[in-house]
Design an enzyme around this catalytic site. Structure first.
Site, PDB file in Angstrom:
ATOM      1  N   ASP A   1      58.552  36.850  39.303  1.00 16.18           N
ATOM      2  CA  ASP A   1      58.448  35.438  39.667  1.00 16.18           C
ATOM      3  C   ASP A   1      58.105  34.536  38.484  1.00 16.18           C
ATOM      4  OD1 ASP A   1      59.094  35.717  42.337  1.00 16.18           O
ATOM      5  OD2 ASP A   1      57.053  36.279  42.882  1.00 16.18           O
TER       6      ASP A   1
ATOM      7  N   HIS B   1      51.062  43.034  39.493  1.00 15.41           N
ATOM      8  CA  HIS B   1      51.957  43.662  40.468  1.00 15.41           C
ATOM      9  C   HIS B   1      51.294  44.916  41.019  1.00 15.41           C
ATOM     10  CE1 HIS B   1      55.605  45.377  42.229  1.00 15.41           C
ATOM     11  NE2 HIS B   1      56.081  44.147  42.186  1.00 15.41           N
TER      12      HIS B   1
HETATM   13  N1  ACO Z   1      45.495  36.886  37.269  1.00 12.60           N
HETATM   14  C1  ACO Z   1      44.243  37.322  37.008  1.00 12.60           C
HETATM   15  N2  ACO Z   1      43.731  38.486  37.482  1.00 12.60           N
HETATM   16  C2  ACO Z   1      44.517  39.224  38.262  1.00 12.60           C
HETATM   17  C3  ACO Z   1      45.835  38.842  38.582  1.00 12.60           C
HETATM   18  C4  ACO Z   1      46.306  37.619  38.050  1.00 12.60           C
HETATM   19  N3  ACO Z   1      47.533  37.188  38.338  1.00 12.60           N
HETATM   20  N4  ACO Z   1      46.380  39.784  39.384  1.00 12.60           N
HETATM   21  C5  ACO Z   1      45.453  40.723  39.571  1.00 12.60           C
HETATM   22  N5  ACO Z   1      44.320  40.395  38.895  1.00 12.60           N
HETATM   23  C6  ACO Z   1      43.102  41.217  38.792  1.00 12.60           C
HETATM   24  C7  ACO Z   1      42.290  41.137  40.077  1.00 12.60           C
HETATM   25  O1  ACO Z   1      41.355  40.101  40.034  1.00 12.60           O
HETATM   26  C8  ACO Z   1      41.649  42.523  40.107  1.00 12.60           C
HETATM   27  O2  ACO Z   1      40.547  42.516  39.222  1.00 12.60           O
HETATM   28  P1  ACO Z   1      39.227  43.403  39.595  1.00 12.60           P
HETATM   29  O3  ACO Z   1      39.698  44.832  39.553  1.00 12.60           O
HETATM   30  O4  ACO Z   1      38.239  43.052  38.560  1.00 12.60           O
HETATM   31  O5  ACO Z   1      38.821  42.994  40.982  1.00 12.60           O
HETATM   32  C9  ACO Z   1      42.720  43.427  39.502  1.00 12.60           C
HETATM   33  O6  ACO Z   1      43.502  42.585  38.655  1.00 12.60           O
HETATM   34  C10 ACO Z   1      43.621  44.090  40.534  1.00 12.60           C
HETATM   35  O7  ACO Z   1      44.098  43.072  41.422  1.00 12.60           O
HETATM   36  P2  ACO Z   1      44.428  43.330  42.950  1.00 12.60           P
HETATM   37  O8  ACO Z   1      44.474  42.019  43.647  1.00 12.60           O
HETATM   38  O9  ACO Z   1      43.517  44.392  43.502  1.00 12.60           O
HETATM   39  O10 ACO Z   1      45.880  43.970  42.813  1.00 12.60           O
HETATM   40  P3  ACO Z   1      46.944  44.089  43.967  1.00 12.60           P
HETATM   41  O11 ACO Z   1      47.827  45.209  43.615  1.00 12.60           O
HETATM   42  O12 ACO Z   1      46.277  44.138  45.298  1.00 12.60           O
HETATM   43  O13 ACO Z   1      47.694  42.674  43.900  1.00 12.60           O
HETATM   44  C11 ACO Z   1      49.147  40.951  43.245  1.00 12.60           C
HETATM   45  C12 ACO Z   1      48.880  42.458  43.248  1.00 12.60           C
HETATM   46  C13 ACO Z   1      48.890  40.368  44.637  1.00 12.60           C
HETATM   47  C14 ACO Z   1      50.596  40.715  42.873  1.00 12.60           C
HETATM   48  C15 ACO Z   1      48.221  40.261  42.220  1.00 12.60           C
HETATM   49  O14 ACO Z   1      48.486  40.767  40.923  1.00 12.60           O
HETATM   50  C16 ACO Z   1      48.350  38.748  42.218  1.00 12.60           C
HETATM   51  O15 ACO Z   1      47.687  38.089  43.027  1.00 12.60           O
HETATM   52  N6  ACO Z   1      49.208  38.158  41.327  1.00 12.60           N
HETATM   53  C17 ACO Z   1      49.464  36.748  41.326  1.00 12.60           C
HETATM   54  C18 ACO Z   1      50.478  36.408  42.425  1.00 12.60           C
HETATM   55  C19 ACO Z   1      51.871  36.906  42.107  1.00 12.60           C
HETATM   56  O16 ACO Z   1      52.382  36.719  41.012  1.00 12.60           O
HETATM   57  N7  ACO Z   1      52.516  37.522  43.103  1.00 12.60           N
HETATM   58  C20 ACO Z   1      53.910  37.999  42.971  1.00 12.60           C
HETATM   59  C21 ACO Z   1      53.970  39.501  42.895  1.00 12.60           C
HETATM   60  S1  ACO Z   1      55.604  40.073  42.587  1.00 12.60           S
HETATM   61  C22 ACO Z   1      56.411  39.869  44.052  1.00 12.60           C
HETATM   62  O17 ACO Z   1      55.894  40.062  45.108  1.00 12.60           O
HETATM   63  C23 ACO Z   1      57.758  39.463  44.019  1.00 12.60           C
END
Ligand code: ACO
Length: 380
Positions: A316, A260
């Site tokens: 979610d 998140h």
């Molecule tokens: N699984 C594995 N690795 C992850 C995940 C995940 N679900 N989420 C983030 N990471 C990692 C990224 O690869 C990144 O690693 P790095 O620093 O080595 O590059 C780090 O964690 C940070 O991730 P970002 O994408 O920069 O974080 P951001 O805040 O931009 O994204 C997001 C948040 C989009 C929710 C992300 O965690 C994700 O894609 N999760 C899966 C999709 C999801 O569940 N979305 C629902 C969110 S809640 C909502 O909107 C209701």
């Protein structure tokens, strides 16, 4: 080097009295009330009143709002007819987005920008989005859609409109708690999109269409459907370890429903939904999907990569298990999210209009400068 905050990370767009998201401590508060208390006790309409009016309703006020939403939840025949023309395999969020856009043609206030008209449209749209979602679930299966009943609250009406039967108390209670938990959440991407749209002086239907289109993406609301598809891909509890190693540790996939932008601790909604989904699974006699999800979350929580990045289940993750156990079609999970978020979106739209300034950020140009114009015939 650009000083920009990529993804507008951590930037505030102004003040709001609607909700406080404390990502460090994993706390969520709607207009003063803890999400755990609201999920345990409140009717969705009570939370709608809280967001729109800034206080909890008394019994008369609550009944007036419940009745107003139920009485205005019907959708015009023209929109029902339109829904029947859509391809049966259309994306459910695209259906909702298009139907809400069409509602504007038949709304007497659609181009009335006064605050009173915004409040009337908020009441209508909150019920209508639920009716459209339920209608689509039936229409695509070749069943006739059902009109909302005037005597029911919104979650009961939803259960009634999808089943055609007297709504069962367990299902209504679970849908109500789900809707309360998803009602509002600070400056998330879809709410931001809705505020950007009305900040230009555009109308509420356009703002809700923007919000629905934004919620659809798998990084936001679309993650609930994707999370369930991922659990189905895993298929059996004994496959969890292998799936995690192949796809996450040694693959480049993300676990859907984990991570998140704001929460760097457990999302408090995920904690409530974990308990709820476990209870629903037990009652249904099928623990498989809950156990797949729970075991995968435990593997991730013990993994250094997830620990270092503070990655926890979000709203979610376990809501996918709860909705699946309630027999909701997997691709309808995101429209259910939209139904629930209607109160939050409309409250933010009204808040934006009450003290509007055009939302118009900037971008740092990094392209070339000073290029000389070449006529078409001289270009390679
Ligand atoms: N699984 C594995 N690795 C992850 C995940 C995940 N679900 N989420 C983030 N990471 C990692 C990224 O690869 C990144 O690693 P790095 O620093 O080595 O590059 C780090 O964690 C940070 O991730 P970002 O994408 O920069 O974080 P951001 O805040 O931009 O994204 C997001 C948040 C989009 C929710 C992300 O965690 C994700 O894609 N999760 C899966 C999709 C999801 O569940 N979305 C629902 C969110 S809640 C909502 O909107 C209701």
């Amino acid at each position: 080097m650009s000083q920009a905050k990529k993804g507008l990370d951590g930037l505030s767009i102004g003040d709001s009295r609607l909700s406080l998201v404390n990502g460090t401590e994993g706390k969520l508060i709607y207009s003063g009330y803890k999400i755990e208390d609201l999920a345990a006790h409140a009717l969705y309409e009570e939370v709608v009143y809280l967001l729109w009016e800034g206080k909890l309703p008394n019994a008369t006020e609550l009944e007036q709002l419940r009745a107003a939403i139920a009485e205005n939840a019907g959708i015009p025949d023209e929109v029902l007819t339109l829904l029947k023309t859509f391809p049966k395999d259309a994306n459910a969020m695209a259906v909702l987005r298009t139907a809400v856009s069409a509602l504007a043609f038949y709304d007497p206030d659609s181009e009335n920008y006064s605050l009173d008209a915004l409040r009337r449209k908020a009441v209508r749209l909150t019920g209508q989005v639920t009716t459209i979602s339920a209608a689509w679930m039936r229409i695509r299966k070749g069943q006739e859609p059902l009109a909302p009943r005037k005597d029911l609250n919104l979650s009961a009406n939803f259960v009634y409109m999808i089943t055609g039967a007297e709504p069962a108390a367990t299902a209504v209670d679970a849908i109500n708690a789900y809707m309360v938990l998803l009602t509002e959440h600070g400056m998330n991407a879809s709410t931001f999109a809705s505020r950007v749209t009305v900040s230009t002086g555009s109308d509420m239907h356009s703002a809700i269409v923007s919000a629905i289109g934004t919620l659809k993406g798998p990084a936001h609301g679309g993650a609930n459907t994707e999370a369930m598809l991922q659990f189905m891909e895993i298929g059996e509890v004994e496959n969890v370890d292998r799936w995690f190693n192949d796809n996450i540790k040694n693959g480049n996939r993300r676990i859907m429903g984990i991570g998140h932008r704001v929460y760097k601790a457990l999302d408090p909604r995920a904690a409530v939904l974990r308990e709820r989904s476990e209870a629903l699974a037990k009652a249904s006699g099928n623990m498989k999907w809950f156990l797949i999800a729970d075991n995968l979350a435990k593997l991730a929580r013990a993994d250094q990569y997830f620990i270092e990045r503070n990655l926890y289940p979000n709203v979610d993750y376990f809501s996918a298990i709860a909705l699946y156990t309630l027999d909701i079609d997997v691709d309808m999970f995101t429209p259910l999210f939209a139904m629930s978020r209607m109160a939050g979106w409309t409250a933010h739209i009204i808040e934006q209009v009450e003290s509007n300034r055009l939302i118009r950020p900037s971008v740092d140009y990094v392209g070339p400068l000073g290029l000389a114009w070449k006529p078409l015939e001289e270009r390679e």
